[in-house]
Scaffold this motif. Structure first.
Motif, PDB file in Angstrom:
ATOM      1  N   GLY B  21       0.787  -1.234   0.000  1.00 32.16           N
ATOM      2  CA  GLY B  21       0.000   0.000   0.000  1.00 32.16           C
ATOM      3  C   GLY B  21       0.814   1.275   0.000  1.00 32.16           C
ATOM      4  O   GLY B  21       2.029   1.276  -0.172  1.00 32.16           O
ATOM      5  N   THR B  51       1.783  -3.728  -4.223  1.00 31.84           N
ATOM      6  CA  THR B  51       0.403  -4.194  -4.237  1.00 31.84           C
ATOM      7  C   THR B  51       0.377  -5.629  -3.717  1.00 31.84           C
ATOM      8  O   THR B  51       1.388  -6.333  -3.786  1.00 31.84           O
ATOM      9  CB  THR B  51      -0.181  -4.192  -5.662  1.00 31.84           C
ATOM     10  N   LEU B  79      -5.600  -4.496   3.118  1.00 33.64           N
ATOM     11  CA  LEU B  79      -4.488  -5.058   2.348  1.00 33.64           C
ATOM     12  C   LEU B  79      -4.062  -6.455   2.807  1.00 33.64           C
ATOM     13  O   LEU B  79      -3.769  -7.322   1.980  1.00 33.64           O
ATOM     14  CB  LEU B  79      -3.284  -4.100   2.407  1.00 33.64           C
TER      15      LEU B  79
END
Lengths: 321, 141
Positions: B21, B51, B79
């Motif tokens: 992130g 990512t 995430l």
């Protein structure tokens, strides 16, 4: 059984594009795991001698960034590419921080790229013991080009010579005067000199010094190293760099030196494998040899010297074989 | 086969350290990476702004034994489960994941039940992190 060896399941998976199987096989090679043997043996016949391009040079000259841009260039011309990036293992803890992946940009969904970090694990010369066999595996797995980034190297870290078909030595301006380029070692192995960070002052001098070096050894019928200038901050020269690498690869074929070079490299590899195996067997045998203990007592007592003890032990081993 | 087991036991632990992130604070991740290195592990340092897809791909290509995620942005609940889900989707759900950062207790509970094996806050000692990481990577040893 004669003929082509039967492919183990892992080897079949690697050939069908299973990246996890490939990654695991590389780990097996690194760890000296016996599972690696059957895979390597069965896949050797499938290697196609794709270009294996080695990148050597001092730390911080931009090898990782160059490789990242070269991968983008190769993908733009529809070539698949695998990268092995070697970083040093600590001589103290055995641990390692493998950081070359940071420079490698996101290609999360591109199956035409494979990136593997590798710790040197005590091997000298800028590559790991597993690098040669891992690059062969990547060839068999179908990648069109294999790029090998060596440990940010000093003057004598030239082990990449035994692995790569084309060696790129990466330099930057202001690494020293022109006499540095005359010294033995790194500068001798270059098929391509890449002057990176060409946007910095001094780049012209660096290129001129290299051109002079290359001009000192004119040789008919031999490859004359190419000199290329690149920048990775504002990308430039990357297509030229690949052009120089390809020119060398073509030269290897047209001059017949690919075949002679390969025979030399394979000789070194096979002799090395026999030497390692015999060395390990000998160490095991000798450590348990009762003669060793007796001889050791006499060496400690200063009755005989270590060289004499070694001669006697060697003769004893020879007789027993 | 015994030789194979011996080889894998003595082989260095490979661990991926990544920051998922949009979060620019990587000092913690670097301190942990260095401590793991000094304990003899091979640390693949993937760095900032990864990512979940990139993290999972790196974990598979690098054939790691363990994944450590550092996250200080507050986006951990979005995430981290995404990384776990992608690992499962790639039949790699067995790779243990640990996390570090500013993660409130309630979120930590939920992440643990989602499959995160250990969570370290600002007070955790490096020794504790290294010991836990080794246990997660080599449960039998």
């Amino acid at each position: 059984m004669t003929g082509a060896p039967r492919l183990p399941a892992a080897a079949r998976a690697i050939c069908s594009g299973d990246r996890r199987a490939l990654a695991r096989a590389i780990t097996a090679i690194e760890n000296g795991d016996p599972d690696a043997g059957p895979i390597l043996r069965s896949l050797y016949a499938r290697t196609r001698q794709v270009p294996i391009v080695g990148f050597a040079g001092p730390l911080g000259v931009g090898k990782s960034s160059l490789i990242n841009l070269l991968v983008s260039h190769l993908r733009s011309v529809a070539r698949t590419v695998a990268v092995i990036a070697v970083d040093p293992s600590s001589p103290f803890s055995g641990g390692s921080v493998l950081g070359d992946r940071i420079r490698f940009e996101a290609r999360a969904n591109d199956a035409g790229v494979f990136f593997r970090s590798m710790a040197s694990r005590g091997a000298a010369g800028g590559v790991a013991a597993a690098t040669l066999e891992a690059s062969r595996l990547l060839d068999a797995a179908g990648f069109d080009v294999v790029l090998v980034e060596t440990v940010g190297s000093g003057q004598v870290d030239v082990a990449i010579r035994e692995i790569a078909s084309t060696r790129v030595v990466v330099l930057v301006p202001h690494l020293g005067d022109e006499v540095q380029t005359l010294k033995a070692g790194l500068f001798e192995i270059a098929d391509v000199f890449c002057v990176n960070k060409i946007d910095l002052p001094g780049a012209d001098t660096a290129r001129r010094d290299l051109a002079e070096l290359v001009g000192l050894a004119p040789a008919a019928g031999r490859w004359t190293p190419r000199i290329v200038g690149t920048s990775t901050t504002v990308p430039s020269g990357i297509a030229d760099l690949w052009g120089a690498i390809e020119a060398h690869e073509s030269f290897l074929d047209s001059s017949g030196t690919r075949r002679t070079g390969e025979r030399q490299r394979l000789t070194a590899e096979i002799v090395g494998l026999v030497r390692d195996r015999l060395g390990r067997e000998l160490t095991r045998e000798l450590e348990n040899d009762p003669d060793l203990r007796r001889l050791l007592d006499r060496v400690v007592a200063r009755e005989i010297d270590p060289r004499t003890a070694a001669d006697r032990l060697r003769n004893a081993v020879r007789r027993s074989r | 086969m015994t030789q194979s087991k011996r080889a894998s036991r003595s082989a260095p632990i490979r661990v991926l350290i990544a920051k998922p992130g949009l979060d620019g604070h990587d000092r913690g991740a670097k301190v942990v990476a260095r401590a793991l290195r000094d304990s003899g592990m091979e640390v693949i340092y993937a760095g900032l702004r990864q990512t979940p897809e990139e993290i999972v791909r790196a974990a598979l290509e690098e054939d790691v034994d363990l994944i450590g995620l550092s996250i200080l942005s507050g986006a951990h609940m979005a995430l981290i489960p995404r990384v776990l889900g992608l690992l499962k989707k790639n039949k790699a759900g067995a790779i243990p994941v640990f996390a570090g950062g500013i993660i409130p207790d309630e979120d930590a509970r939920r992440l643990r039940s989602a499959g995160v094996r250990a969570i370290f806050g600002p007070g955790a000692s490096l020794e504790e992190i290294v010991t836990t990481a080794r246990k997660l990577a080599r449960p039998a040893a």
